[in-house]
Design an enzyme around this catalytic site. Structure first.
Site, PDB file in Angstrom:
ATOM      1  N   SER A   3       1.716  -7.141  -6.608  1.00 23.66           N
ATOM      2  CA  SER A   3       1.156  -6.101  -5.750  1.00 23.66           C
ATOM      3  C   SER A   3       2.156  -5.744  -4.657  1.00 23.66           C
ATOM      4  CB  SER A   3      -0.149  -6.587  -5.104  1.00 23.66           C
ATOM      5  OG  SER A   3       0.127  -7.657  -4.212  1.00 23.66           O
ATOM      6  N   LYS A   4       1.758  -4.794  -3.803  1.00 22.33           N
ATOM      7  CA  LYS A   4       2.671  -4.302  -2.773  1.00 22.33           C
ATOM      8  C   LYS A   4       3.180  -5.406  -1.860  1.00 22.33           C
ATOM      9  CE  LYS A   4       1.090   0.476  -2.589  1.00 22.33           C
ATOM     10  NZ  LYS A   4       0.381   1.504  -1.832  1.00 22.33           N
ATOM     11  N   ARG A   5       2.357  -6.436  -1.659  1.00 25.36           N
ATOM     12  CA  ARG A   5       2.806  -7.477  -0.731  1.00 25.36           C
ATOM     13  C   ARG A   5       3.954  -8.314  -1.303  1.00 25.36           C
ATOM     14  NH1 ARG A   5       0.361 -12.488  -1.761  1.00 25.36           N
ATOM     15  NH2 ARG A   5      -1.238 -12.428  -3.377  1.00 25.36           N
ATOM     16  N   GLY A  58       6.538  -6.874  -2.517  1.00 24.99           N
ATOM     17  CA  GLY A  58       7.742  -6.061  -2.331  1.00 24.99           C
ATOM     18  C   GLY A  58       7.793  -4.913  -3.315  1.00 24.99           C
TER      19      GLY A  58
END
Length: 470
Positions: free
Chosen positions: A246-248, A250
């Site tokens: 996911s976005k967390r 990177g």
């Protein structure tokens, strides 16, 4: 679109939705679909699932097509766009009614909500039982209808998945899902099935988050009496912590990795090895991948994205890459003249051995084109001490007398200066590097001298031979 089915001829499809970027997980699915078709001498088709009008902008579509092209995936024939086939999707929905496999449902949104709320209050899963399923009369005047599939209620549906193995679901778990909305637009579930059939797709390779969809889609296929495709549902990619990527974690899009200076062949190789293997082979070319790829060696467990492994692969491909190509790839970051670009290409054998990505490569080349007096970084400044300046002056004098500005002659002259000063070569080479590059790390010092040329080298050394502000 072709509707012919030849079981011995493999046809795969990659069907991304344009949501703004090509997700790294989708790219791997596309890669596996492409490789499976190429390995079997079949067709790899591309279909853009652009039925979500709000999100399917031309810019979003272009990003996906550009990302696939950059990765080196070429598709057979032009890209198909799902929105073009909406009349055909509606036609199949009506054929299903004629076959007694679907029905018009006149339940209102309010009635559906009341039933959902009741199921939630009673803490049971919501399974729609519509009183319109077995009624043939027309609905109330002025009330819009949807078309629902008559999902099978008895027995089970089994899929022999090429990755997951045998997977079964009780048909009682399947609901009478909507095929055609009240405004006449098809649902994703219907559109996918119709397009896959009409494109002659034999093997559907996609993420295992679509496995539940497969049972519903098979119900449509069987109701139409169409040939059933072979399924292969691939585990998703997880982050280093084991959670879904996911976005967390990177970078998520293929374009992010391109911007980070990753070469396409490195990302191709890395994605290939993410969940698939061929013995202990780590470095795998595109031709080898086509020759070796099969679904038998796709793992059943999610694979973990490891940025360090990707960087290591990228460093390998940078070392192997053509020097002219690398120079062109990084020249744009350095704003170079033609003469500068030629120098960059000459310097590439030395520069590329020290870089993990193209951005690092560009940064490592920057000293070649810096204007005097050089900006000196902290590490280099620590080497330009009062003790080192006499050594720089001696080196300047010796280098000024070198007639042939060649690696061996330069090394000979600098070694002689170190011997005469009774210091180890490194004691002279380190401040010399700092004076020539403004940094404490660089390619070999004699290569730097050759690349800069005699005039520029002597001028840079002279700039650092005196105390600052002296």
């Amino acid at each position: 679109m072709s509707a012919s089915h030849n079981p011995s001829f493999v046809v795969t499809r990659f069907a991304p939705s344009p949501t703004g970027f090509l997700h790294i997980g989708n790219a791997r699915t596309g890669l596996f679909s492409w490789l499976f078709a190429r390995h079997h001498g079949g067709q790899a088709l591309l279909r853009v699932e652009d039925t979500d009008k709000a999100r399917s902008t031309q810019a979003a579509i272009d990003v996906i097509l550009d990302g696939l092209q950059w990765l080196g995936l070429d598709w057979d024939g032009p890209a198909h766009f799902q929105s073009e086939f909406e009349p055909r999707h509606a036609e199949v929905a009506h054929q299903l009614i004629e076959r007694g496999a679907a029905y018009r449902c006149y339940l209102t949104p309010e009635e559906l909500k009341a039933r959902r709320d009741k199921a939630q209050a009673e803490r049971r899963p919501f399974r729609l039982v519509s009183e319109w399923r077995d009624r043939s009369e027309a609905g109330p005047e002025g009330v819009p209808s949807v078309i629902r599939l008559k999902a099978p209620r008895e027995g089970e549906t089994v899929i022999e998945d090429l990755v997951q193995g045998r997977v079964a679901v009780a048909n009682a778990e399947l609901d009478d899902f909507v095929l055609l909305r009240s405004d006449g637009s098809p649902t994703y579930m219907l559109a996918v099935v119709v397009d896959d059939h009409d494109m002659g797709v034999t093997h559907i390779i996609r993420g295992d988050d679509h496995l539940n969809n497969a049972f519903r889609q098979l119900a449509i296929i069987r109701a139409m009496g169409w040939p059933e495709p072979t399924y292969a549902h691939i585990p998703l990619i997880h982050g280093p912590d084991g959670a879904k990527l996911s976005k967390r974690h990177g970078a998520l899009g293929v374009h992010d990795y391109r911007d980070m200076g990753i070469l396409p062949e490195a990302l191709f190789n890395y994605l290939l090895r993410l969940g698939w293997g061929h013995g202990d082979d780590e470095i795998i070319s595109k031709d080898q991948a086509i020759a070796w790829f099969d679904l038998d060696h796709v793992g059943k467990s999610p694979s973990r994205f490891d940025m360090k492994k990707l960087e290591s692969l990228n460093a390998h491909y940078i070392r192997e890459a053509d020097n002219e190509r690398l120079a062109k790839l990084v020249a744009g970051q350095l704003d170079l003249t033609k003469a500068d670009s030629d120098m960059l290409e000459r310097a590439m054998p030395e520069l590329k051995s020290r870089a993990h990505d193209l951005n690092q490569l560009a940064e490592g080349a920057r000293f070649l084109f810096a204007k005097r007096p050089l900006a000196i970084d902290e590490g280099a400044a620590a080497l330009l001490t009062a003790d080192s300046r006499p050594l720089l002056r001696a080196a300047h004098d010796a280098l000024g007398k070198v007639a042939a500005w060649e690696h061996d002659r330069l090394e000979e002259a600098v070694r002689l200066v170190a011997e005469q000063a009774d210091v180890k070569l490194g004691k002279l080479a380190q401040p010399l590097r700092a004076a020539l590059t403004g940094r404490s790390t660089s390619p070999g010092i004699f290569d730097v001298l050759v690349l800069l040329g005699q005039g520029e080298s002597l001028a840079r050394i002279a700039d650092q031979m005196v105390e600052p502000n002296a």
